[in-house]
Every structure is written in structure tokens, then in C-alpha cells.
Motif scaffolding. Structure first.
Motif, PDB file in Angstrom:
ATOM      1  N   SER A  92     111.335 124.458  72.558  1.00 47.94           N
ATOM      2  CA  SER A  92     110.635 123.659  71.299  1.00 47.94           C
ATOM      3  C   SER A  92     111.357 123.286  70.348  1.00 47.94           C
ATOM      4  O   SER A  92     111.420 122.281  69.728  1.00 47.94           O
ATOM      5  CB  SER A  92     109.578 124.723  70.897  1.00 47.94           C
ATOM      6  OG  SER A  92     108.631 124.940  72.251  1.00 47.94           O
ATOM      7  N   LEU A  96     112.296 119.778  68.696  1.00 40.85           N
ATOM      8  CA  LEU A  96     111.493 119.259  67.263  1.00 40.85           C
ATOM      9  C   LEU A  96     112.485 119.197  66.375  1.00 40.85           C
ATOM     10  O   LEU A  96     112.294 118.277  65.568  1.00 40.85           O
ATOM     11  CB  LEU A  96     110.713 120.434  66.841  1.00 40.85           C
ATOM     12  CG  LEU A  96     109.484 120.728  67.785  1.00 40.85           C
ATOM     13  CD1 LEU A  96     108.590 122.303  66.960  1.00 40.85           C
ATOM     14  CD2 LEU A  96     108.321 119.560  67.699  1.00 40.85           C
ATOM     15  N   LYS A 150     110.514 119.863  58.104  1.00 44.06           N
ATOM     16  CA  LYS A 150     109.824 119.575  59.140  1.00 44.06           C
ATOM     17  C   LYS A 150     109.053 120.457  59.791  1.00 44.06           C
ATOM     18  O   LYS A 150     108.132 120.013  60.583  1.00 44.06           O
ATOM     19  CB  LYS A 150     110.892 118.805  60.338  1.00 44.06           C
ATOM     20  CG  LYS A 150     110.422 118.305  61.309  1.00 44.06           C
ATOM     21  CD  LYS A 150     111.366 117.321  61.930  1.00 44.06           C
ATOM     22  CE  LYS A 150     111.001 116.348  63.084  1.00 44.06           C
ATOM     23  NZ  LYS A 150     112.324 115.779  63.651  1.00 44.06           N
ATOM     24  N   LEU A 151     109.417 121.571  59.838  1.00 39.56           N
ATOM     25  CA  LEU A 151     108.658 122.770  60.720  1.00 39.56           C
ATOM     26  C   LEU A 151     108.557 123.958  59.812  1.00 39.56           C
ATOM     27  O   LEU A 151     109.385 124.317  59.030  1.00 39.56           O
ATOM     28  CB  LEU A 151     109.475 122.909  61.993  1.00 39.56           C
ATOM     29  CG  LEU A 151     109.204 124.107  62.761  1.00 39.56           C
ATOM     30  CD1 LEU A 151     107.921 123.885  63.646  1.00 39.56           C
ATOM     31  CD2 LEU A 151     110.355 124.227  63.755  1.00 39.56           C
ATOM     32  N   TYR A 183     105.313 120.172  61.462  1.00 36.14           N
ATOM     33  CA  TYR A 183     104.724 120.827  62.715  1.00 36.14           C
ATOM     34  C   TYR A 183     104.728 122.488  62.225  1.00 36.14           C
ATOM     35  O   TYR A 183     105.511 122.976  61.204  1.00 36.14           O
ATOM     36  CB  TYR A 183     106.045 120.645  63.581  1.00 36.14           C
ATOM     37  CG  TYR A 183     105.976 119.628  64.539  1.00 36.14           C
ATOM     38  CD1 TYR A 183     105.328 119.239  65.572  1.00 36.14           C
ATOM     39  CD2 TYR A 183     107.343 118.556  64.056  1.00 36.14           C
ATOM     40  CE1 TYR A 183     105.581 117.969  66.161  1.00 36.14           C
ATOM     41  CE2 TYR A 183     107.254 117.260  64.585  1.00 36.14           C
ATOM     42  CZ  TYR A 183     106.228 116.803  65.641  1.00 36.14           C
ATOM     43  OH  TYR A 183     106.411 115.845  66.331  1.00 36.14           O
ATOM     44  N   PHE A 185     104.993 125.869  64.215  1.00 42.09           N
ATOM     45  CA  PHE A 185     105.041 126.464  65.401  1.00 42.09           C
ATOM     46  C   PHE A 185     104.772 128.091  65.668  1.00 42.09           C
ATOM     47  O   PHE A 185     105.279 128.857  64.618  1.00 42.09           O
ATOM     48  CB  PHE A 185     106.864 126.464  66.064  1.00 42.09           C
ATOM     49  CG  PHE A 185     107.053 127.069  67.339  1.00 42.09           C
ATOM     50  CD1 PHE A 185     106.961 126.456  68.364  1.00 42.09           C
ATOM     51  CD2 PHE A 185     107.576 128.471  67.434  1.00 42.09           C
ATOM     52  CE1 PHE A 185     107.299 127.047  69.780  1.00 42.09           C
ATOM     53  CE2 PHE A 185     107.840 129.197  68.563  1.00 42.09           C
ATOM     54  CZ  PHE A 185     107.606 128.557  69.706  1.00 42.09           C
ATOM     55  N   SER A 205      97.002 125.854  68.185  1.00 42.75           N
ATOM     56  CA  SER A 205      96.785 124.640  68.764  1.00 42.75           C
ATOM     57  C   SER A 205      95.351 124.274  68.865  1.00 42.75           C
ATOM     58  O   SER A 205      94.837 123.213  69.043  1.00 42.75           O
ATOM     59  CB  SER A 205      97.154 124.914  70.318  1.00 42.75           C
ATOM     60  OG  SER A 205      96.867 126.170  70.726  1.00 42.75           O
ATOM     61  N   LYS A 210      99.362 119.162  65.107  1.00 42.94           N
ATOM     62  CA  LYS A 210     100.941 119.323  65.195  1.00 42.94           C
ATOM     63  C   LYS A 210     101.224 120.862  65.114  1.00 42.94           C
ATOM     64  O   LYS A 210     102.130 121.134  64.825  1.00 42.94           O
ATOM     65  CB  LYS A 210     101.508 118.502  63.705  1.00 42.94           C
ATOM     66  CG  LYS A 210     101.290 117.115  63.823  1.00 42.94           C
ATOM     67  CD  LYS A 210     102.417 116.296  62.939  1.00 42.94           C
ATOM     68  CE  LYS A 210     103.880 116.554  63.038  1.00 42.94           C
ATOM     69  NZ  LYS A 210     104.592 115.549  62.075  1.00 42.94           N
ATOM     70  N   ILE A 212     101.686 124.219  67.543  1.00 45.64           N
ATOM     71  CA  ILE A 212     102.294 124.527  69.035  1.00 45.64           C
ATOM     72  C   ILE A 212     102.014 126.215  68.983  1.00 45.64           C
ATOM     73  O   ILE A 212     102.583 126.765  68.204  1.00 45.64           O
ATOM     74  CB  ILE A 212     103.708 124.203  69.128  1.00 45.64           C
ATOM     75  CG1 ILE A 212     103.953 122.585  68.908  1.00 45.64           C
ATOM     76  CG2 ILE A 212     104.207 124.545  70.517  1.00 45.64           C
ATOM     77  CD1 ILE A 212     105.295 122.156  68.708  1.00 45.64           C
ATOM     78  N   ALA A 233      99.472 123.051  73.196  1.00 46.82           N
ATOM     79  CA  ALA A 233      99.523 122.161  72.142  1.00 46.82           C
ATOM     80  C   ALA A 233      98.581 120.770  72.219  1.00 46.82           C
ATOM     81  O   ALA A 233      98.495 120.507  73.445  1.00 46.82           O
ATOM     82  CB  ALA A 233     100.909 121.700  72.041  1.00 46.82           C
ATOM     83  N   ASP A 235      99.571 117.969  71.303  1.00 43.09           N
ATOM     84  CA  ASP A 235     100.635 116.825  71.639  1.00 43.09           C
ATOM     85  C   ASP A 235     101.354 117.010  73.091  1.00 43.09           C
ATOM     86  O   ASP A 235     101.962 117.578  73.370  1.00 43.09           O
ATOM     87  CB  ASP A 235     101.623 117.140  70.539  1.00 43.09           C
ATOM     88  CG  ASP A 235     102.582 115.905  70.533  1.00 43.09           C
ATOM     89  OD1 ASP A 235     102.636 115.209  71.604  1.00 43.09           O
ATOM     90  OD2 ASP A 235     103.549 115.922  69.766  1.00 43.09           O
ATOM     91  N   PHE A 238     104.880 115.864  73.438  1.00 42.98           N
ATOM     92  CA  PHE A 238     105.808 117.025  73.385  1.00 42.98           C
ATOM     93  C   PHE A 238     105.742 117.774  74.443  1.00 42.98           C
ATOM     94  O   PHE A 238     106.948 117.995  75.060  1.00 42.98           O
ATOM     95  CB  PHE A 238     105.287 117.552  71.946  1.00 42.98           C
ATOM     96  CG  PHE A 238     106.055 119.023  71.704  1.00 42.98           C
ATOM     97  CD1 PHE A 238     107.401 118.923  71.293  1.00 42.98           C
ATOM     98  CD2 PHE A 238     105.233 120.218  72.318  1.00 42.98           C
ATOM     99  CE1 PHE A 238     108.104 120.208  71.266  1.00 42.98           C
ATOM    100  CE2 PHE A 238     106.257 121.459  72.134  1.00 42.98           C
ATOM    101  CZ  PHE A 238     107.577 121.405  71.503  1.00 42.98           C
TER     102      PHE A 238
END
Ligand SMILES: Cc1ncc(COP(=O)(O)O)c(C=O)c1O
Length: 376
Positions: A92, A96, A150-151, A183, A185, A205, A210, A212, A233, A235, A238
């Protein structure tokens, strides 16, 4: 790609199968195969007895993915991919992230939640709790966000502190992630291991497009040896990429492990309650134990999960303390050096039946050690 050693796993590799007592394990005692099969229905036993030992479907057995879905609001198996938990984490993060991204991860944490990010050369910030109560503050998290974030990596129930969030706090994190298009996670390996009387958080999720979610059989069920985990998820694009990446790693899962996981998931009441009873009993015993030992300077009982991070008042490094402890008593502990977290902490695991026996041995050993700030 270069990646540093997984210090905690290397330390386990050194001692886990030679030390007489494990005092820091995050998994509960493993259930016996016999017990698992005794709890299987006729249909499940037919599945077990009819297993063919060939390759399996890379996404995971559809029946297993159906069984997983009973714990999520999402209702199609295209939203589920099965592999080993560490593998799913590795894949993952590699899918990502790029080196120009910034990531926020929870700290202290299971090392892969930061180390895989480092191996991709991302900028990394740590979201740390208040060490007085192990509470994570949402305002602190928001302050860490940058233009290239981003995450965010979460892990509740939290290993090693046992900290948890309220539903309101989780919703706040989701709003922040939405606002900045991030995202999430969420490592939910300890999902449902709730020690205190707290409301269970939904899988990420279920509540964020977004988001996971990672969960598996290792901790909640006491079935770490199956090596089965899953991502859920919204998505599906992904998840298709996760499956393609998996072709370079395990390709597919072990058929017996998949069927045994179906049995476990369909019979959670035969696994989870016993684990929680044991954890609660051991946390209570340890709370009483702590008062007798000035060398333990702080114990914040875990609200969830199976571990706590316990502060020691010692002269030596915790690594030296742990090395001496295992050498002199056969008790293995994980020192905080394995978490790259400042301060002198050991992880204590509450999921083992022999915990009272180990405490007795530890009781005698700790009496021989002088606390760092002591006038005696
Ligand atoms: C937070 C967390 N995530 C992932 C894992 C990996 O799980 P497994 O050992 O089943 O691969 C662990 C194991 O300790 C963990 O504590």
C-alpha cells in the motif's frame, strides 16, 4: 530500494524461540488447530477437508472475502484483498507514495508504519501522544499538514500504548483528510480488542472514500500463524493495483490458511471474548504489581489492544535492561530502542496465559535492581 532492518522483528528473531517467557508479545496465545476445527460447521469442515493444495486466487478466496465483509458496511468482494498483513502494508505505502510526498505517521509505532515510508524517501512527520496519558491530540495532527502531505497513517487500537480515539475524534480526522484531500491508511490490526468500556470505532473504509483499512487474524483472533490479513477500501482501482504488486511477492495465499480464516471469522465469539478476558485479567494484575516496584515509574493502563508502553526508572539503557533480563531470568521484553522512541520504556504484552507466572519471576528480579533516582 534500500530499507533498514526491522529492529523489533530482528530482536524477536533473536529471542522469541529461545527465551523461556515472552513478556512483550502483541499477539494473544495462538489457538490450536484442533480447537478451531472443533468450532467449524459441517459446511466449513467440508471446505477444510476438500482443500486442494495448488495456487489460489491472488485477491484471496471469494468465500473468505465474503466472510470478511460481514464486519464492514461495504458489501462487494471487489473491495477486499487478502495477503499477509506486513505485505499489505508494504504494498500500500509503495503504491500510494512518491519521494516528493510528505507523510504523517503515528509515533511510537510498529516500525513498518514509518520505515517503509522512509525507504521511499518521503518527508515524514510524527504524530505523537501526550506521554502523561497517551492521548493523541487532533490539533497537533492538523499542525503537521504541509502543502505536499499525501497520507496520514493511523493505528487504533494503538500498538504499543493501547490508546484509542473517540468516534468524534476519528470523524475530525476524516474531515481534515477530506479538506486536504489526503489518504488515510488505518492499521486496524487490533480491531475489536477493546479493554475499557469504549465505543468501537468503525473501520476507516466504511466512513471515508480515501480510507484504507488493514485487519487480520493475528491479534484479535489469536491466529498469527495463519499469516492472513486483508485490506478493505472503497477505491477498487487501488485494490486492483495491490493485487498486481502482490505478483512480485507472495502471489497468492496458502489455501489451508484461507479456509481456517473463514472458520475463525464466522465464529469470532469462540476467539475474541477469551482473549479479552485474559487481557483484562493481566492488566489488573499488572496494575497491582506496578505499585510494588519503584523501578516502574509510569504505567498508563491500555484502553484497547493487547500491549502497553511502560516507563522505567533505571540507570542503564532499556536495551541493556532487556538484554540482562532475558539472560538472567529467561524473560523477553521489547525495549523502546526498537520503537525509535525517546525515553526508557518497555512494551508489556497482556495476551499470554502465563503472565502471572512471569510476573512472579519478574517480581524477584526487579527487587535486585536499584531505581535510578533512589536515596537507598
Ligand atoms: C500495528 C501492527 N500492524 C501490523 C502488524 C503485522 O501483523 P502480522 O505480524 O500479523 O504480520 C503488527 C504486528 O505486530 C502490528 O502490531
Amino acid at each position: 530500494m534500500k530499507i533498514n532492518d526491522f529492529k523489533l522483528e530482528r530482536y524477536f528473531a533473536k529471542h522469541e524461540f529461545t527465551a523461556k517467557y515472552l513478556f512483550s508479545s502483541s499477539d494473544c496465545d495462538g489457538y490450536e488447530l484442533k480447537y478451531l476445527l472443533e468450532n467449524a460447521s459441517k459446511d466449513e469442515m467440508d471446505l477444510w477437508e476438500g482443500i486442494k493444495l495448488g495456487y489460489t486466487e491472488s485477491e484471496g478466496n471469494p468465500l473468505l472475502r465474503e466472510a470478511i465483509l460481514q464486519y464492514y458496511k461495504i458489501k462487494t468482494i471487489e473491495n477486499v484483498v487478502v495477503a499477509s498483513p506486513g505485505e499489505l502494508n508494504f504494498i500500500s505505502l509503495n503504491l500510494l507514495l512518491n519521494s516528493e510526498d510528505h507523510v504523517i505517521t503515528i509515533s511510537p509505532s510498529y516500525q513498518s508504519l514509518s520505515e517503509v515510508v522512509k525507504s521511499i524517501n518521503c518527508e515524514l512527520s510524527y504524530w505523537k501522544p501526550n506521554p502523561e496519558n497517551w492521548k493523541f491530540n487532533i490539533a497537533d495532527l492538523e499542525k503537521l499538514i504541509r502543502k505536499n502531505t499525501k497520507l496520514i497513517i493511523l493505528n487504533f487500537p494503538h500498538n504499543p500504548t493501547g490508546s484509542y480515539l473517540t468516534r468524534g475524534e476519528l470523524d475530525e480526522i476524516v474531515s481534515i483528510a477530506k479538506k486536504h484531500d489526503l489518504y488515510l491508511f488505518s492499521d486496524e490490526m487490533y480491531h475489536k480488542l477493546i479493554i475499557d468500556d469504549l465505543a468501537e470505532l468503525p473501520p476507516i473504509s466504511d466512513i471515508y472514500e480515501k480510507g484504507i483499512s488493514l485487519w487480520g487474524t493475528s491479534k484479535t483472533f489469536g491466529l498469527a500463524g495463519l499469516r492472513i490479513g486483508w485490506l478493505v477500501a472503497q477505491d477498487t482501482n487501488f485494490l486492483r493495483k495491490v493485487v498486481a504488486f502482490k505478483d512480485y511477492l507472495s502471489i497468492c495465499n496458502s489455501a489451508p490458511s484461507e479456509i481456517l480464516s473463514i472458520i475463525a471469522l464466522n465464529n469470532i465469539d469462540k476467539f475474541l471474548p477469551q482473549n479479552l478476558i485474559k487481557i483484562r485479567k493481566n492488566v489488573k494484575l499488572f496494575s497491582e504489581f506496578v505499585g510494588k516496584h519503584p523501578i516502574i515509574s509510569s504505567f498508563i493502563p491500555p484502553q484497547t489492544g493487547s500491549t502497553s508502553f511502560v516507563k522505567l526508572n533505571i540507570e542503564n539503557s532499556v536495551l541493556e535492561f532487556s538484554n540482562q533480563l532475558v539472560e538472567k531470568t529467561g524473560i523477553m521484553t521489547i525495549p523502546s530502542e526498537m520503537y525509535e522512541y525517546p525515553g526508557k520504556y518497555i512494551r508489556v504484552g497482556f495476551g499470554r496465559n502465563n503472565f502471572p507466572e512471569v510476573l512472579e519471576i519478574l517480581d524477584n528480579y526487579l527487587k535486585t535492581i536499584k531505581p535510578a533516582h533512589s536515596n537507598t
